[in-house]
Design a protein around this motif. Structure first.
Motif, PDB file in Angstrom:
ATOM      1  N   ARG A 221       0.832  -1.206   0.000  1.00  0.00           N
ATOM      2  CA  ARG A 221       0.000   0.000   0.000  1.00  0.00           C
ATOM      3  C   ARG A 221       0.869   1.259   0.000  1.00  0.00           C
ATOM      4  NH1 ARG A 221      -5.404   1.133   2.300  1.00  0.00           N
ATOM      5  NH2 ARG A 221      -5.601  -1.085   2.683  1.00  0.00           N
ATOM      6  N   SER A 222       1.947   1.241   0.807  1.00  0.00           N
ATOM      7  CA  SER A 222       2.848   2.405   0.854  1.00  0.00           C
ATOM      8  C   SER A 222       3.710   2.487  -0.398  1.00  0.00           C
ATOM      9  CB  SER A 222       3.767   2.320   2.075  1.00  0.00           C
ATOM     10  OG  SER A 222       3.021   2.368   3.262  1.00  0.00           O
ATOM     11  N   ALA A 223       4.114   1.327  -0.915  1.00  0.00           N
ATOM     12  CA  ALA A 223       5.049   1.320  -2.049  1.00  0.00           C
ATOM     13  C   ALA A 223       4.481   2.071  -3.256  1.00  0.00           C
ATOM     14  CB  ALA A 223       5.379  -0.123  -2.437  1.00  0.00           C
ATOM     15  N   VAL A 224       3.182   1.863  -3.525  1.00  0.00           N
ATOM     16  CA  VAL A 224       2.613   2.526  -4.712  1.00  0.00           C
ATOM     17  C   VAL A 224       2.497   4.045  -4.516  1.00  0.00           C
ATOM     18  CG1 VAL A 224       1.365   0.504  -5.559  1.00  0.00           C
ATOM     19  CG2 VAL A 224       0.231   2.073  -3.991  1.00  0.00           C
ATOM     20  N   ARG A 225       2.751   4.512  -3.309  1.00  0.00           N
ATOM     21  CA  ARG A 225       2.722   5.964  -3.060  1.00  0.00           C
ATOM     22  C   ARG A 225       4.121   6.574  -3.139  1.00  0.00           C
ATOM     23  NH1 ARG A 225      -1.115   4.843   1.759  1.00  0.00           N
ATOM     24  NH2 ARG A 225      -3.131   4.836   0.730  1.00  0.00           N
ATOM     25  N   THR A 226       5.123   5.761  -3.443  1.00  0.00           N
ATOM     26  CA  THR A 226       6.494   6.283  -3.502  1.00  0.00           C
ATOM     27  C   THR A 226       6.886   6.593  -4.954  1.00  0.00           C
ATOM     28  OG1 THR A 226       7.472   4.082  -3.786  1.00  0.00           O
ATOM     29  CG2 THR A 226       7.195   4.868  -1.518  1.00  0.00           C
ATOM     30  N   PRO A 227       7.741   7.616  -5.148  1.00  0.00           N
ATOM     31  CA  PRO A 227       8.221   7.885  -6.518  1.00  0.00           C
ATOM     32  C   PRO A 227       9.049   6.730  -7.063  1.00  0.00           C
ATOM     33  CG  PRO A 227       9.332   9.304  -4.906  1.00  0.00           C
ATOM     34  CD  PRO A 227       8.238   8.601  -4.173  1.00  0.00           C
ATOM     35  N   GLN A 228       9.694   5.969  -6.156  1.00  0.00           N
ATOM     36  CA  GLN A 228      10.529   4.847  -6.618  1.00  0.00           C
ATOM     37  C   GLN A 228       9.694   3.824  -7.391  1.00  0.00           C
ATOM     38  OE1 GLN A 228      10.627   6.202  -3.619  1.00  0.00           O
ATOM     39  NE2 GLN A 228      12.744   6.714  -3.186  1.00  0.00           N
ATOM     40  N   PHE A 229       8.484   3.533  -6.880  1.00  0.00           N
ATOM     41  CA  PHE A 229       7.619   2.560  -7.555  1.00  0.00           C
ATOM     42  C   PHE A 229       7.311   3.023  -8.977  1.00  0.00           C
ATOM     43  CE2 PHE A 229       3.475   1.069  -8.955  1.00  0.00           C
ATOM     44  CZ  PHE A 229       3.551  -0.296  -8.737  1.00  0.00           C
ATOM     45  N   TRP A 230       6.964   4.313  -9.102  1.00  0.00           N
ATOM     46  CA  TRP A 230       6.548   4.814 -10.417  1.00  0.00           C
ATOM     47  C   TRP A 230       7.736   4.986 -11.361  1.00  0.00           C
ATOM     48  CZ3 TRP A 230       1.936   3.718 -11.634  1.00  0.00           C
ATOM     49  CH2 TRP A 230       0.986   3.574 -10.633  1.00  0.00           C
ATOM     50  N   CYS A 231       8.922   5.278 -10.790  1.00  0.00           N
ATOM     51  CA  CYS A 231      10.134   5.299 -11.631  1.00  0.00           C
ATOM     52  C   CYS A 231      10.380   3.898 -12.205  1.00  0.00           C
ATOM     53  CB  CYS A 231      11.356   5.727 -10.816  1.00  0.00           C
ATOM     54  SG  CYS A 231      11.420   7.503 -10.530  1.00  0.00           S
ATOM     55  N   LEU A 232      10.258   2.890 -11.335  1.00  0.00           N
ATOM     56  CA  LEU A 232      10.456   1.514 -11.815  1.00  0.00           C
ATOM     57  C   LEU A 232       9.366   1.118 -12.806  1.00  0.00           C
ATOM     58  CD1 LEU A 232      11.684  -0.926  -9.027  1.00  0.00           C
ATOM     59  CD2 LEU A 232      12.894   0.037 -10.963  1.00  0.00           C
ATOM     60  N   TRP A 233       8.156   1.614 -12.586  1.00  0.00           N
ATOM     61  CA  TRP A 233       7.048   1.351 -13.513  1.00  0.00           C
ATOM     62  C   TRP A 233       7.424   1.870 -14.905  1.00  0.00           C
ATOM     63  CZ3 TRP A 233       3.547   3.158 -16.983  1.00  0.00           C
ATOM     64  CH2 TRP A 233       2.345   2.443 -17.157  1.00  0.00           C
ATOM     65  N   VAL A 234       7.956   3.082 -14.961  1.00  0.00           N
ATOM     66  CA  VAL A 234       8.367   3.674 -16.243  1.00  0.00           C
ATOM     67  C   VAL A 234       9.525   2.875 -16.849  1.00  0.00           C
ATOM     68  CG1 VAL A 234       9.381   5.728 -17.328  1.00  0.00           C
ATOM     69  CG2 VAL A 234       7.560   5.986 -15.641  1.00  0.00           C
ATOM     70  N   VAL A 235      10.493   2.507 -16.001  1.00  0.00           N
ATOM     71  CA  VAL A 235      11.651   1.727 -16.468  1.00  0.00           C
ATOM     72  C   VAL A 235      11.177   0.432 -17.130  1.00  0.00           C
ATOM     73  CG1 VAL A 235      13.595   0.320 -15.650  1.00  0.00           C
ATOM     74  CG2 VAL A 235      13.347   2.665 -14.837  1.00  0.00           C
ATOM     75  N   LEU A 236      10.307  -0.308 -16.438  1.00  0.00           N
ATOM     76  CA  LEU A 236       9.833  -1.592 -16.965  1.00  0.00           C
ATOM     77  C   LEU A 236       9.016  -1.384 -18.238  1.00  0.00           C
ATOM     78  CD1 LEU A 236       9.697  -4.698 -16.481  1.00  0.00           C
ATOM     79  CD2 LEU A 236       7.558  -4.323 -15.280  1.00  0.00           C
ATOM     80  N   CYS A 237       8.144  -0.394 -18.202  1.00  0.00           N
ATOM     81  CA  CYS A 237       7.266  -0.133 -19.346  1.00  0.00           C
ATOM     82  C   CYS A 237       8.093   0.213 -20.593  1.00  0.00           C
ATOM     83  CB  CYS A 237       6.291   0.998 -19.012  1.00  0.00           C
ATOM     84  SG  CYS A 237       5.060   1.255 -20.285  1.00  0.00           S
ATOM     85  N   MET A 238       9.098   1.062 -20.428  1.00  0.00           N
ATOM     86  CA  MET A 238       9.917   1.480 -21.570  1.00  0.00           C
ATOM     87  C   MET A 238      10.763   0.312 -22.091  1.00  0.00           C
ATOM     88  SD  MET A 238       9.059   4.585 -22.071  1.00  0.00           S
ATOM     89  CE  MET A 238       7.440   4.387 -21.379  1.00  0.00           C
TER      90      MET A 238
END
Lengths: 444, 46
Positions: A221-238
């Motif tokens: 629950r906390s992880a999805v509120r961190t910028p790190q999660f979304w940075c990794l989301w972008v990394v994986l998506c790209m």
């Protein structure tokens, strides 16, 4: 159902084959195309219609991994593998019934919806457990399992084709093939259900380095509120978008690229190229992910994204001048594509700890679903536009290559922005330990 | 942190189980890889 804690003397080397038995099975999804032509002729379907079970399956994979991750963490890997076994196998059995009575909606519902839930839960089922068993080599451990997902298609593709050849490609032959698939995969996946064990708290036997639950722990629950999660989301998506861009159109791409040269590529050679890409994809999953244990997660993604962009630039600049160079660059890109998938659970573990890493991984897989739409869309749309503009050969894909380079640069920047998670997101140490202890108690 | 279940070397019974488990997943994987190599060679011969 309660997964038993490993008894004394239990080897951690029993856990990777347990994971592989699930991933090698659910990886069958990528071999769905074998069933497309027989279904189209037996039930009078269009190409778009016959792709529906696979597409729904992939959507359900993303959704069930994202929303089922917390349940997987709570109930343990044996529960998750059992759910995956039941859903994946009964999906095939429903599809068999659908083919037998020639009701296509039942095939879509069975294979796509029910089976798709099995794909998602099965995909994330061993991740957290493997990381806990191999705290010293999380990249290698998850690499083995996720390599299995790539290997599943390699097994299913010739196996399903041979089965259809034996049973016939009419509706009853397809029904029989689905039935055999469902029953065989149920038996094969049973090994995983029976073998998987969670380690006791502490350091598993044979593991070097830090103990399992040391370091900062962050809830899903906390992880999805961190910028790190979304940075990794972008990394994986790209990274995935760049890989799918080649993978999805590999055969027509190599044929088009060298169509105007003195050595055009034949249909069978193009099929060989696709097979070689699959090998690179698989090798990257285990090879690069294991390398990440040595050089670090951030550095390996610098390689995936930075060298990946360089490979795309080489393809774009060399055009149709060198076939070996084209093949080599494509193989490297596909190895990075596989490596990106396999390394991400260990990257998550580094940032968020082992506390709910399976659930966090499940949520991150929405990046895969997004890339699955984005990659083919870019390459197909641009190739169609270039063709309409009268271009041919390598120039059909030049613009796509430069777009892929741009996406990889975006991913590279996102990776550079990844920093350790702020302590305010950490689960207090006693809470994390109590949760793990409670899990172990419940599982006994 | 306490050490997990016993020593790092597995008892003989477990070694048999480990071998069985790896053969169980290894045989279909080897079949898939064999088929893949057959197909991949078409790139150089096709």
């Amino acid at each position: 159902m309660s997964p038993p804690v490993a008894p004394a003397g239990w080897s951690r080397w029993l856990v990777p084959p347990a994971a592989l038995s699930v991933h090698l099975s659910i990886g069958q999804a990528y071999a769905w195309s074998v069933f497309k032509p027989p279904l189209e002729s037996a039930l009078g379907l269009s190409g778009t219609q016959s792709a529906l079970p696979f597409q729904l399956g992939i959507v359900m994979l993303g959704l069930s991994a994202a929303f089922g991750g917390t349940l997987v963490e709570r109930n343990g890997p044996r529960w998750a593998m059992t759910v995956a076994l039941i859903c994946f196998s009964s999906g095939f059995l429903l599809a068999a019934l659908g083919a037998a009575v020639e009701q296509y909606w039942l095939i879509v519902f069975g294979y796509g919806f029910v089976g798709g839930i099995g794909l998602g839960i099965g995909y994330i089922s061993p991740v957290s457990t493997l990381i806990k068993w191999f705290p010293d080599r999380p990249g290698m451990a998850t690499g083995i399992a996720i390599m299995g997902f790539g290997g599943g298609a390699l097994i299913a593709s010739p196996w399903s084709a041979q089965m259809l050849e034996s049973f016939g490609s009419d509706s009853s032959g397809i029904a029989l093939a689905f039935l055999v698939h469902g029953l065989t995969y149920a038996v094969f996946m049973l090994l995983g259900v029976l073998l998987v064990r969670v380690p006791r708290t502490g350091k598993p036997a044979g593991a070097d380095g830090p103990a399992v639950f040391e370091g900062p722990q962050v809830s899903a629950r906390s992880a999805v509120r961190t910028p790190q999660f979304w940075c990794l989301w972008v990394v994986l998506c790209m990274n995935v978008t760049a890989g799918i861009g080649i993978l999805e159109k590999a055969a027509p791409m190599i044929t088009d690229f060298f169509a105007t040269t003195s050595t055009p590529v034949s249909v069978s050679a193009a099929a060989g190229f696709v097979a070689l890409l699959s090998a690179a994809n698989m090798a990257g999953r285990i090879g690069w992910s294991s390398t990440s244990d040595l050089i670090g997660r951030k550095n390996i993604y610098r390689v995936y994204l930075g060298v990946g962009a360089l490979m795309y630039a080489l393809i774009a600049l060399a055009g149709d001048s060198s076939k070996p160079l084209f093949i080599l660059c494509a193989l490297v890109i596909l190895s990075f594509y596989g490596g990106g998938f396999a390394t991400v659970p260990a990257y998550l573990k580094d940032l968020f700890g082992t506390y709910q890493v399976g659930a966090i991984h499940g949520r991150l897989l929405t990046a895969w679903s997004t890339a699955g739409v984005l990659g083919p869309l870019i390459v197909n749309w641009i190739a169609d536009r270039q063709e309409a503009a009268g271009k041919d050969g390598a120039s059909l894909y030049t613009l796509s290559m430069f777009i892929m380079i741009g996406l990889l640069v975006v991913g590279f920047v996102a990776n550079e922005l990844v920093r350790p998670v702020h302590p305010r997101h950490h689960v207090p140490a006693p809470a994390a330990t109590e949760k793990e202890a409670a899990d172990v108690q419940r599982q006994r | 942190m306490s050490s997990d279940s016993g020593s790092s070397s597995s008892p003989p019974a477990r070694r048999g189980l480990i071998a069985f488990a790896w053969v169980w997943v290894g045989i279909p994987l080897a079949y898939g890889l064999y088929e893949l190599v057959q197909k991949a060679t078409q790139l150089f011969t096709g």
